[in-house]
Design a protein around this motif. Structure first.
Motif, short mmCIF file in Angstrom:
data_model
loop_
_atom_site.label_atom_id
_atom_site.label_comp_id
_atom_site.label_asym_id
_atom_site.label_seq_id
_atom_site.Cartn_x
_atom_site.Cartn_y
_atom_site.Cartn_z
N VAL F 38 40.47 -73.32 28.49
CA VAL F 38 40.06 -72.84 27.65
C VAL F 38 38.95 -73.33 28.00
O VAL F 38 38.26 -75.42 27.65
CB VAL F 38 41.05 -72.92 26.51
N ILE F 39 37.88 -72.53 27.79
CA ILE F 39 36.51 -73.50 27.69
C ILE F 39 36.34 -72.96 26.00
O ILE F 39 36.38 -72.12 24.84
CB ILE F 39 35.30 -72.34 28.31
N VAL F 40 35.91 -74.63 25.63
CA VAL F 40 35.15 -74.18 24.26
C VAL F 40 33.92 -74.25 24.09
O VAL F 40 33.08 -75.86 24.12
CB VAL F 40 36.31 -75.10 23.18
N THR F 41 32.72 -74.13 23.25
CA THR F 41 31.36 -74.08 22.61
C THR F 41 31.47 -74.27 21.20
O THR F 41 31.79 -73.49 20.40
CB THR F 41 30.38 -73.08 23.17
N ALA F 42 30.30 -75.14 21.24
CA ALA F 42 30.11 -75.92 19.37
C ALA F 42 29.04 -75.00 19.53
O ALA F 42 27.81 -75.84 19.76
CB ALA F 42 30.39 -77.30 19.26
N THR F 43 28.73 -74.58 18.91
CA THR F 43 27.30 -74.42 18.30
C THR F 43 26.73 -74.55 16.51
O THR F 43 27.31 -74.27 15.77
CB THR F 43 27.25 -72.55 17.86
N VAL F 44 25.55 -74.65 16.70
CA VAL F 44 25.27 -75.51 14.91
C VAL F 44 24.22 -74.24 14.51
O VAL F 44 23.34 -74.10 15.41
CB VAL F 44 24.16 -76.58 15.32
#
Lengths: 253, 253, 253, 253, 253, 253
Positions: F38-44
């Motif tokens: 799984v690719i996880v990105t966290a965006t603010v």
């Protein structure tokens, strides 16, 4: 110190079934749990979804919806928004899974049972009331097939019912009403069978993680509540209830 | 020779209102016309649609829907199909127009009344029953605003009710049930006011065009039926009904 | 005192048909009623909708749409919004019903006629112009099947046409243009046959309920206008028109 | 050996503009290229899309659609399917880009030009005819703003027009009609300015990759055709055309 | 004076293939072109779309999507918006056309190849990288069918690859990264075969029309870049690449 | 007797984090649990959803999706179907709830964290892997705000991770792979904190109801697995992890 509506912490709200409230449906019930009110109809369709064609078994699908003014603030209809919300889809899947767990789908034949749960008024616990009511409507629909000689027996392994438990103001309590639910630290829905086995547990501590000990206490309280509900279901169904799990191979649990 | 359900040709089905069936809604009614059963709620919202902002007047919107098993064959939900069908949209517009025709929108203030008509069981005449019931729920909602001192008067010019007439087997008859409706040559819905004026006439002879003379007879029969319905509405509303059209400028018709 | 465009109250706008404006369609017409302009095409498809399969009869479906700049203010396309609006769906159903009322669907065979009404410019009365033009395009399409020997006769019982009437500034008038329509107290659309029977009446007094006497006067005026329109249709169709209702069982009305 | 419709390989179909065909639109034209017929309207709206707010510039959006029976086989409407197809969206983007390339968006002010291209009849080359016609409708709309004193000049750098070229049966040819297009090995659309610069080239050899030499020949042929089209545009616009690119800073190309 | 990332104007970014990155797909590759990164999978399905049924040939469909954070600003998912955007649909069509141009669909049999291009990180040139990578994944998928004896040969006529060229600050350059692309005057995507023929040219001068001479230079530069890419593809595929265009009838171009 | 992949019943699959795999995202991780990837990105984002505006707190939203060929059989994209499926929506809500339970939303400020979990390859346990990975990406994103001085501290109360347990062939086991999951009698997902408290329990016995004793054993096994995972998270985060729950008011649990 007691609850908003004067109940004891381990006391559930008054439960009432009114059966056969729809002249077209094969089974129907109006279930009232306190101020939570749900119309459930069970429809028999003589075909199965595509993914089951030719497999010589049946299927059960749950649908759930709330009338726009079932809640304090009016909700926009899903049909107006053009899409069904995540909460609704989650509950639909929850209802279908619960009912399928106690039905012998092989002996249902190539039929689909559509279980429609339409919430007329919502005061907490609509998804568990839906399951509790849906069991009655489903059995009535299956009994109508049995009475007509279409089914040899009522293909149901066991009773099933559901309730909610939770932690509110650090107090564990049974069958939360909306005001309790909306400020609960922990919220758990439990579905169990007449034999006391667990079909589904969904506990969430979004406001506050909880301990194993608290989980144990909540499960015991839920079990206590569900046994009472199943007792009322049995009284309501009378002789029809006696035919449940009579002659089919008994499922584990 | 009489009708399927033994009625006379000019006889309407028993009509029954049960008010205040929803603890959240400002007005609500459960209307039964024979086996046609509709839950109507009236919701007051303190804003108006975009196209009316700042015009210092109110608005009334009708929504209509049938539970999946309101009919003999289960219907797929509009939300599942992702779009509202043409028949539903047509009825929603029909309900909104009818109610707006007797309300003084200026004196309603910048508020929207949402009138939700949810058909629990359909046996013909669901759209006319919706209007007849919606009038009661709407007046109750407006009365609650009046009672709280938010409105000076109930801003309603006149009573309003609706019924269907049609030609079945070459016979003109009142208040068609589903079996009559489904084989009618001509089908007409009429909405009228307490003063006997016409708000809406929709007559269709898809199966068979009709003469001016037949149209006249149908209108007279509809008028006769609607007067009886409005009499029942007046008895139901009692004193609240007496406040209708008391002090506002009377609308023409 | 006369009307915005100098017409008499009982005078309709100039009506003009231009036929065969599309080289692919089986029938097509460009209808102009004053500044209201509609392209109508009639398409023959050799199958019927699912609900009619195997019933040995045909079907007629109306579709209606406006180009974005058919109106004073540009409209967002339905395709951009992703859903067809309620008004559009209502008109589509209205057109289909009207045409089906004069066609012998049994003798049409298992075919669908798609009647596409695309409004190029809208100045009031687009739905009634659509029906009036659609009749011509439909007959031309059916005649092409007859000419090719696919149909034995043109399966049409009677002519059909439509117009609007209404009450504007307390004056009853015929064939309302947009400026009249937008401030009408009462708005009525009437569809009638060549024999003078009524196929559809839709009258709405949202701004002001109306009396039976007013309804009568409006119907008489509509009848007067529709007879003129049908006369023009007959001249336009010439010999083809003579074949209408020649040998099939005559439908009532 | 010549073409289906007797044209020479380097000969385009007859081109005809009919202007001001819509009484509401700021600019409008009916363009006919052989049997390809498109209605184009240009609408001025006094605001810009969200992403341009407050940037003190204008925008041009192209929309494209075909009437259902513009083609030999009737197409289902995008609005019925609930989504706009890929081909349509591609053409809409293509039209918008082309027009924006010759307009000084800064001097347009905070306005949007909506260019609606509705294909009445399709016989190949609908997207290039749309651009060629859209230029005329757009200039007329801008001229109306100029005439009213809203714009100081017509903010257009140059003329623009488009045509198709392709390889059919190993023969390079200009302005393909539908029958040629549908069996073309290579299909290319070219948009060029009055000064002979390229705005867009889209060449596809799905059926058969092509050489640089063939590409060169096709471009030369397209250039030849577009010059003729721009000549006709100039004649059509007359004095208005003379104002194009008069006083604004000239864009490169 | 050189480029943002120190490259020469005619220098492309480092290109890297990582094959077989998915254990389920018949073919898969992770392609990196500088900071542009795309996962491509090729899926074999044993049926064709409706419009090709029974025609004894195969089909290739391209799908393209970007992860929400593939870009500097997070994009809303197409699934959340409920519709696929125009840019995405355009690229999907572009990928499918390109691949089909070098495949012998007749010898593919009644099968569909689904080519899924999912952009993990976007830094310009995602559509051309998708095609370049898709060729590798597609050949691997076809080789797996050949290896299993399902296909007699690998039904591919030629290699295919794509790149972008453009004019930035009046300078023609190869393989634009995002920062270059976003301020380019002219942007062109070119797809070519191993034999040096053109499959697709798409050049746009929205910011500034361009001359034939500039077009020629850009094409020459693209050709130069694509030859290098195809060289790398050949090295990557090794012996499998040698089987391409071995025994089938050679397509023109 | 052991498991398909030779693991012990209480053994989880190898777990691997690769951080900072996306150059744009504030936080990102590639998590591999066996063959589940799984690719996880966290965006603010510097704003909050409408329902939280002006309440001086932040929000966390989870999104989840699978690439079409993440599974053995290719899935149609949600964007192609035009709606997000029920399973996907359920998982999105599940991820959001889990992360919010350990974050001090008040101290996050008026910001939204978008957590995108895109499954590249699915072999069971994708939702629990998503949560385990999302915690790392989220902490990295929050750390970047802390490092820039935007946040005073990392507003996280505790670690959080998730795993699945279940009963397969009457045997309780940890961390089910797809083949085990697809024939499991009971399937349970558990989310727990570093302090050992429960955030979410979801257990379903659709195939077979289960006993309280079995539930207890599964919870103990899940606890054992999650402690190991959190140990690996701590090693991965190193010093950043030490800042978690340092100075904010500690949440109960």
């Amino acid at each position: 110190m007691s609850r908003i509506d004067k109940r004891q912490y381990d006391q559930m709200r008054p439960l009432k079934f009114t059966r056969n409230i729809n002249k077209y449906a094969e089974g129907s019930v109006f279930i009232e749990t306190g101020d939570t009110k749900v119309i459930v109809t069970a429809t028999v369709e003589d075909k199965v979804p595509l993914f089951l064609r030719g497999q010589n078994q049946g299927w059960i699908t749950g649908e759930y919806s709330m009338l726009p003014r079932a809640t304090e603030i009016r909700n926009v209809r899903d049909s107006t928004r053009g899409r069904i919300g995540g909460r609704t889809l989650e509950i639909q899947r929850f209802i279908g899974r619960a009912l399928r767990s106690v039905v012998d789908l092989k002996n249902l034949g190539e039929r689909t049972l559509w279980i429609d749960c339409d919430v007329i008024q919502a005061d907490g616990g609509t998804r568990t009331a839906s399951i509790t009511g849906a069991f009655i409507a489903m059995v009535d629909a299956l009994n109508s097939l049995y009475t007509k000689g279409i089914l040899e027996k009522i293909p149901v392994y066991d009773f099933i019912a559901a309730t909610s438990v939770g932690i509110v103001d650090n107090q564990i309590m049974l069958d939360l009403c909306f005001q309790e639910d909306s400020r609960a630290q922990v919220d758990m829905n439990v579905v169990m069978t007449g034999r006391g086995n667990i079909v589904e547990v969904q506990g969430t501590g979004e406001q506050s993680p909880f301990t194993r000990e608290e989980l144990d206490k909540m499960l015991t309280l839920a079990e206590h509540g569900i046994q009472k509900i199943i007792q009322i279901q049995k009284e309501e169904l009378g002789e029809i209830g006696n035919m449940i799990s009579g002659g089919f191979s008994v499922k584990q649990g």
